[in-house]
Design an enzyme around this catalytic site. Structure first.
Site, PDB file in Angstrom:
ATOM      1  N   GLY B  14       0.816  -1.211   0.000  1.00 29.01           N
ATOM      2  CA  GLY B  14       0.000   0.000   0.000  1.00 29.01           C
ATOM      3  C   GLY B  14       0.852   1.264   0.000  1.00 29.01           C
ATOM      4  O   GLY B  14       0.704   2.134  -0.870  1.00 29.01           O
ATOM      5  N   VAL B  80       6.616   4.698  14.426  1.00 28.43           N
ATOM      6  CA  VAL B  80       5.614   5.703  14.791  1.00 28.43           C
ATOM      7  C   VAL B  80       5.028   5.359  16.151  1.00 28.43           C
ATOM      8  O   VAL B  80       4.591   4.232  16.377  1.00 28.43           O
ATOM      9  CB  VAL B  80       4.499   5.763  13.737  1.00 28.43           C
ATOM     10  CG1 VAL B  80       3.409   6.731  14.171  1.00 28.43           C
ATOM     11  CG2 VAL B  80       5.076   6.175  12.406  1.00 28.43           C
ATOM     12  N   GLU B 171       0.377 -23.109   1.765  1.00 30.93           N
ATOM     13  CA  GLU B 171       1.713 -23.002   1.177  1.00 30.93           C
ATOM     14  C   GLU B 171       2.777 -23.602   2.094  1.00 30.93           C
ATOM     15  O   GLU B 171       3.663 -24.328   1.642  1.00 30.93           O
ATOM     16  CB  GLU B 171       2.041 -21.530   0.884  1.00 30.93           C
ATOM     17  CG  GLU B 171       1.382 -21.041  -0.401  1.00 30.93           C
ATOM     18  CD  GLU B 171       1.188 -19.530  -0.454  1.00 30.93           C
ATOM     19  OE1 GLU B 171       0.586 -19.052  -1.431  1.00 30.93           O
ATOM     20  OE2 GLU B 171       1.617 -18.834   0.478  1.00 30.93           O
ATOM     21  N   ASP B 300      -4.112  -3.728   5.039  1.00 28.58           N
ATOM     22  CA  ASP B 300      -4.593  -4.575   6.140  1.00 28.58           C
ATOM     23  C   ASP B 300      -5.022  -3.774   7.357  1.00 28.58           C
ATOM     24  O   ASP B 300      -5.721  -4.292   8.232  1.00 28.58           O
ATOM     25  CB  ASP B 300      -3.487  -5.542   6.600  1.00 28.58           C
ATOM     26  CG  ASP B 300      -3.171  -6.589   5.559  1.00 28.58           C
ATOM     27  OD1 ASP B 300      -3.761  -6.525   4.461  1.00 28.58           O
ATOM     28  OD2 ASP B 300      -2.341  -7.466   5.837  1.00 28.58           O
ATOM     29  N   ALA B 315      -2.487  -8.311  -1.084  1.00 25.24           N
ATOM     30  CA  ALA B 315      -1.634  -7.323  -1.740  1.00 25.24           C
ATOM     31  C   ALA B 315      -2.388  -6.499  -2.800  1.00 25.24           C
ATOM     32  O   ALA B 315      -2.254  -5.279  -2.824  1.00 25.24           O
ATOM     33  CB  ALA B 315      -0.418  -8.014  -2.345  1.00 25.24           C
TER      34      ALA B 315
END
Lengths: 421, 421
Positions: B14, B80, B171, B300, B315
C-alpha cells in the site's frame, strides 16, 4: 565386522576436504563429520555478506548436501565439549562418540589481545551471524545519519574504523569505500554518503605485510582512491560505544570493525597437550598429535612449521592438510608408512574493490584490473557447489554493471526463540 | 514557498504504491515514507524463505533503492509512536513530524485469539525475522532427529503442525511436504525425512474458504499427495513446547507454525477513533478517516466494505488503495473532488507445491500444473525489482530441476548486539 570410524570435527575447508577424500576412497571407513553449524561457509567471501554484496545463502551450503552422494559419511550438528585422548573418545552435546581416528579442524576465533570487552563495540568477522550483524550496523549508520540533525552525531555515524591491515581488513575498508561512493550515493537526500570517513588501522609499518612491499604500497594507493585513509604503525588503545582511541588520539566513530587478531578454538586448552605460544596445537610432520598418532589437527587450529616459519591460517593450507591427513589414514589401512605434510604455496591475493586487487604467486605480481579478474576467477572456481557459483557470478555481474548491492537488508534479531533456547 | 507534505507510514504494498504514484506526478508535494524496516518485503513469497527455498535478499529490497529515482521522496527508518490527528502531527522515535496529508499503511500482525502465550511455540509469518526463525526450527528438527536415538523424540521432531488453512497455511504445509519428500530425502542416514508427519489444521469446514468448494477439495487432494494430512473443523485448544491440543486430542510436535489469524497494527488503538470489531480502522468511501479528510488508512490496517463484504487483507487490495489515495491527493491539489475507491477483483491463487496450485479469476478455474505456471508468472511479474526477479527465477529453476533448495542455512541469533540495543 565394524569398520574403523573416523570422526572429523569441523566442516570448514580442512574438515570438508578430509571427508571428501576419505569418502571417495570407498567403504572401508565409517566417516562422521561433526559441526556446530549445518553448513560449510566459504569464508574468503564472508566480507561480501558483511558489506551487503552477497546473501548468506550464496556463500554457505549445508555440509549434509555437499556430502550427500557419499553414503559412508554421516553429518551431525554437534558441539564438542572435550576429547579424552587416552580413551579415543569425545564428549559432545548430543552424546559420546568413540573413534579410531580423529581429525580436529575447528578453526579459529577473533582475539582482542586481552581486551575482550571491546568485542561488542568492534565485532569480528568469522561467522555468518557476525557478518549479518556487521551489515546491520553499517547500513543502520547511514539510515540514522539520514534522519539526524546534529552534525557531530552525523559525523560520528559516517565514520567507520577498520582495525587490522591484513586481507580481511583491506577488503572491508575497500568495500566500505565502494558502498559509500557508488552503491548508496543516489539513495539519500540529507547526507552525502561519499563524505563517509573510513580509517584502516594497522599496528605494523605497512598493510598486507605478507605481500611484497611494492604490492602493499599499491594497495594503499588503491584504497586511498576509494576514500579510505590508511594509518600504519598505529595501535588501538581503547574502544567503546563512542569510538576508538588510536595511540593518544580519540576518534568518534559509530561503527568499528575488528579484523586484527585470531585465537584458536577453546577446545585446544582442553586437550591436555602443550600448546604453542599463540594457543595453537603443535603437530608432527604427519599433522598428528605427538604421542597420539590416531589424532590429527589441521587448519587454523594447528601449528605447523615449514622452512622455519609457521604456516598462515589460509584456506589453501587447511585444504592441503585435509588431503594429506586423509591420504595418511588411507595409507594406514594398507599398512603403508605415513608421508610428511608439505605445503605447496600457490600464491596469495587480496581484493581491494571494484577492479582493484593484488596477486603474488611465485615470481608473478599483478595489480589493478588484471589482478581483480584473477581474484574473481579463483574465488568463483573454489566456491563450493555449482548452485552458489552461478548465483555469486550473477550477483557480481549485476553489482558490477549497476553499482548497486543485492543484499542491503537490515534484519533484526527481534524475534524471540523458545523461552529457554 | 513550502510544498504540502505527505507522510506515508509503511513501505508495504500500500505505502510503496502511494509513494510511487505521488512521486511520479512531479514536484508539487514533499513525500516522506517512514518504515520500521529499511526494506519492502514481498510478503506473498515469505513462506519460501521460511521453507529454505529463497534467501531474504531475494524477496526484499531497500525502500530507499526502490524509490531512489524520485528525488521528491525521502525515506526514513522510524517507528511511529502516536498520531495527533487534531494537530496534524506525528511522534516517532526519531522525532516529530507535521503533515498536510497522512497515509497509514502499517499492515497487520498475527493474532492468537487471546492466547498470546502460544506465540513462542507457534511462530507466525509476517516478517523476515520470523521467516528465518521458522526456517531455523524446521531444519533443526531434521538435524536433531538425525542424531536422536529415542524413537518417541524422533517422532515428535518429525511431526509438523501448521495451524490455519488459508493460503499461507496451505503453502507452508505443501512446502513442508515437498522438502521432506524431495529436498532432504537423500541427505540423511538415520532418519527417513519422507516419514515426516505434516498436519494442516483448519477450524472451518474446509481449507481455502475464499475459493470455490471444488478448488478447495482439489487442494486438499494435492496436499495429501505431498504427505500432508488435512484436519478440518478442528480447533486448537492448547499449545506448548511439547505439542498442540486439537479439540481433545494431544499431538506431540516439535514444530508448530501459526498461519491462523491476523490483528491490525497496535497504532490503531492510539488513534482515538472507533475501530471495527476486528480492530481495523473503518474508512470512508475515499479511504479517509471520518472527520479527518487529510488522513487515509489503507491495506490490512483499514476496514472497507464493498457489496456488503469487507475487503480481504491481500496485496492487490493494498496496491489499488494506495493508487486511489494518491489519485485523490493529486486531485485535491487541483481542487477536483475526490473519487470513491472501488476494488477490482482480478482473482486469487494459492500454490500448494511443485506444479500444484489453484487459480480462481472471474469464471476461470485452474488447477494442477497450469495453475502453477500461472501462479509463477504472476508472482515473478509482481516481484519488486528486476534484480530480484532474475534471482528468484534462477533459484526456482535450480530447485525445480534438482529438487534441492537453495537456502538451507540454520543461522543462529547468537551474536550479541551493543549491550543496550
Amino acid at each position: 565386522m565394524s569398520r574403523p570410524r573416523v570422526i572429523i570435527v569441523g566442516g570448514g575447508f580442512g574438515g570438508l576436504n578430509t571427508a571428501k577424500k576419505l569418502a571417495a576412497a570407498g567403504d572401508a571407513l565409517e566417516i562422521v563429520l561433526l559441526d556446530r553449524h549445518n553448513y560449510h561457509l566459504f569464508q574468503p567471501l564472508l566480507y561480501q555478506v558483511a558489506m551487503a554484496g552477497l546473501s548468506p545463502g550464496e556463500i554457505a551450503s549445508p555440509v549434509r548436501s555437499l556430502l550427500s552422494s557419499y553414503k559412508n559419511v554421516q553429518c551431525l550438528m554437534a558441539d564438542v565439549q572435550t576429547v579424552q585422548l587416552n580413551e579415543n573418545k569425545m564428549i559432545t552435546d548430543i552424546g559420546e562418540f568413540s573413534y579410531n581416528y580423529l581429525v580436529l579442524a575447528c578453526g579459529a576465533h577473533h582475539s582482542y589481545f586481552g581486551h575482550e570487552e571491546w568485542e561488542p563495540f568492534a565485532p569480528g568477522l568469522k561467522t555468518l551471524e557476525q557478518a549479518t550483524e556487521v551489515r546491520r550496523r553499517v547500513l543502520l549508520a547511514f539510515e540514522r545519519a539520514e534522519s539526524e540533525r546534529d552534525s557531530a552525531v552525523i559525523k560520528s555515524l559516517l565514520t567507520f574504523v577498520v582495525v587490522g591491515g591484513g586481507p580481511t581488513g583491506v577488503e572491508l575498508a575497500g568495500a566500505l569505500g565502494e558502498i559509500s561512493r557508488y552503491a548508496l550515493s543516489r539513495d539519500f537526500r540529507h547526507i552525502d554518503p561519499r563524505r563517509t570517513r573510513i580509517l584502516l588501522i594497522e599496528a605494523g609499518p605497512r598493510i598486507l605485510p605478507s605481500f611484497d612491499e611494492r604490492l602493499s604500497q599499491r594497495a594503499t594507493r588503491d584504497l586511498e582512491k576509494l576514500g579510505v585513509t590508511v594509518w600504519t604503525s598505529t595501535s588501538v588503545t581503547h574502544i567503546d560505544r563512542k569510538g576508538v582511541k588510536l595511540g593518544n588520539e580519540w576518534v568518534e566513530a559509530a561503527t568499528i570493525l575488528w579484523a586484527a587478531g585470531v585465537k584458536p578454538s577453546p577446545l585446544n586448552a582442553k586437550l591436555g597437550v602443550p600448546l604453542e605460544r599463540s594457543g595453537r596445537v603443535p603437530v608432527q610432520q604427519d599433522l598428528s598429535l605427538k604421542g597420539h598418532p590416531q589424532v590429527f589437527v589441521i587448519g587454523d587450529q594447528a601449528y605447523f612449521e615449514q622452512n622455519g616459519k609457521s604456516l598462515p591460517g589460509l584456506a589453501p593450507v587447511a585444504m592441503q592438510q585435509g588431503q594429506s591427513v586423509a591420504n595418511n589414514i588411507l595409507r594406514g589401512l594398507k599398512s603403508k608408512p605415513r608421508e610428511a605434510f608439505k605445503y605447496i604455496d600457490k600464491g596469495q591475493m587480496a581484493t581491494i574493490g571494484r577492479r582493484l586487487a593484488i596477486v603474488q604467486a611465485g615470481k608473478l605480481r599483478l595489480t589493478g584490473r588484471l589482478a581483480w579478474y584473477a581474484w574473481l576467477l579463483v574465488h568463483i572456481y573454489y566456491l563450493v557447489g555449482f548452485h552458489n557459483r552461478i548465483f555469486v557470478l550473477i550477483q557480481w555481474a549485476w553489482s558490477y554493471f549497476t553499482f548497486r548491492r543485492g543484499a542491503q537488508l537490515i534484519v533484526n534479531k527481534e524475534w524471540r526463540s523458545f523461552p529457554d533456547s
